[in-house]
Scaffold this active site. Structure first.
Site, PDB file in Angstrom:
ATOM      1  N   SER A 236      -7.574  -8.492  -4.748  1.00  0.00           N
ATOM      2  CA  SER A 236      -7.291  -7.561  -3.646  1.00  0.00           C
ATOM      3  C   SER A 236      -8.535  -7.083  -2.925  1.00  0.00           C
ATOM      4  O   SER A 236      -8.465  -6.710  -1.751  1.00  0.00           O
ATOM      5  CB  SER A 236      -6.521  -6.345  -4.175  1.00  0.00           C
ATOM      6  OG  SER A 236      -7.236  -5.723  -5.229  1.00  0.00           O
TER       7      SER A 236
ATOM      8  N   GLU B  16      -0.327  13.630   0.072  1.00  0.00           N
ATOM      9  CA  GLU B  16      -1.491  14.179  -0.621  1.00  0.00           C
ATOM     10  C   GLU B  16      -2.761  13.358  -0.409  1.00  0.00           C
ATOM     11  O   GLU B  16      -3.833  13.688  -0.937  1.00  0.00           O
ATOM     12  CB  GLU B  16      -1.212  14.298  -2.126  1.00  0.00           C
ATOM     13  CG  GLU B  16      -1.003  12.981  -2.844  1.00  0.00           C
ATOM     14  CD  GLU B  16       0.436  12.492  -2.837  1.00  0.00           C
ATOM     15  OE1 GLU B  16       0.768  11.634  -3.680  1.00  0.00           O
ATOM     16  OE2 GLU B  16       1.227  12.970  -1.985  1.00  0.00           O
TER      17      GLU B  16
ATOM     18  N   HIS C 204     -10.770  -0.152  -4.228  1.00  0.00           N
ATOM     19  CA  HIS C 204     -10.542  -0.877  -2.979  1.00  0.00           C
ATOM     20  C   HIS C 204     -11.314  -0.259  -1.822  1.00  0.00           C
ATOM     21  O   HIS C 204     -11.686   0.911  -1.857  1.00  0.00           O
ATOM     22  CB  HIS C 204      -9.047  -0.924  -2.681  1.00  0.00           C
ATOM     23  CG  HIS C 204      -8.269  -1.629  -3.744  1.00  0.00           C
ATOM     24  ND1 HIS C 204      -7.616  -0.948  -4.750  1.00  0.00           N
ATOM     25  CD2 HIS C 204      -8.070  -2.946  -3.971  1.00  0.00           C
ATOM     26  CE1 HIS C 204      -7.038  -1.829  -5.556  1.00  0.00           C
ATOM     27  NE2 HIS C 204      -7.295  -3.044  -5.104  1.00  0.00           N
TER      28      HIS C 204
END
Length: 247
Positions: free
Chosen positions: A29, A208, A215
């Site tokens: 990712s 929030e 990442h």
């Protein structure tokens, strides 16, 4: 010097009409192209297109949550391997998910299975005439009480370095470069590099906000992509001719 790269501009498009080699990205990712609904999270591979010269195509096959093991087991590596042509480039970067020993579908021990998978990638890519570039995993944003980055990736970066040296394969040490990036940025400024968002800052994120130290957000992805390009150019690797000059 690293932080000055954050502000370098430039734009380009990859031409489909004058197709030369293809640059394949294989990883997790931190390299992958993230969908719009995850914005402003980006993988650093997502920031590469403006840095490419015309004539080279880009295929980002990196996917969230993958390790070397799961990338192979799911047939994703076979898809890339079977598309490779002489003169293509393959950038390979894993590690964050390989270290998850609690998950047998992804875990690849650093000095055994992980190295074996990296060697498999190298063997099968070079058999097809492609140039391989290994990259070490970007560091996680974690600091000790003295404000120094904490290593969280165990033996995985060193395993990549060892395989690259043993196989005489190009290495871009993003782990070392992003560690220095954290040293220069410090705990506060580095929040703008990694995926941190204030409460209510983005409608698509939880109210929030978000505190993600693995990442990258767009700005960070652009920085890391430029670190990659700068090192390829510094080493004068074959891929360098297809990359825009940063200076």
């Amino acid at each position: 010097m690293i932080l000055t790269l954050m502000f370098l501009g430039g734009c380009a498009s990859v031409s489909d009409e004058q197709r030369g080699p293809t640059l394949y990205l294989v990883g997790d990712s931190t390299m992958a192209e993230q969908p719009e609904e995850k914005h402003p999270e980006w993988g650093w591979g997502q920031a590469l297109p403006p840095l490419l010269e015309e004539g080279i195509a880009l295929e980002n096959h990196a996917r969230n949550g993958r390790s070397t093991k799961s990338f192979v087991d799911e047939g994703r590596w076979a898809t890339v391997r079977d598309r490779l042509q002489p003169g293509d480039f393959v950038v390979i970067g894993f590690g964050h998910n390989d270290q998850k020993s609690e998950d047998p579908n992804r875990y690849a021990e650093a000095q055994t299975d992980y190295r074996d998978y990296l060697n498999r990638f190298i063997d099968e890519a070079t058999e097809r005439g492609a140039e391989v570039i290994l990259v070490t995993s970007i560091v996680r944003r974690r600091f000790d009480d003295e404000g120094q980055p904490v290593a969280t990736l165990g033996d995985y970066p060193d395993a990549v370095r060892a395989v690259a040296a043993e196989r005489a394969v190009a290495l871009v040490d993003l782990n070392a470069f992003t560690r220095q990036l954290l040293v220069e940025a410090g705990p506060e400024m580095s929040r703008h590099i990694y995926m941190h968002a204030h409460p209510g800052q983005y409608d698509n994120l939880p109210p929030e906000g978000k505190q993600d130290d693995t990442h990258l957000q767009v700005r960070g992805a652009e920085v890391v992509a430029k670190l990659f390009v700068a090192e390829v150019q510094n080493q004068d690797l074959p891929l360098a001719r297809w990359l825009k000059q940063l200076y």
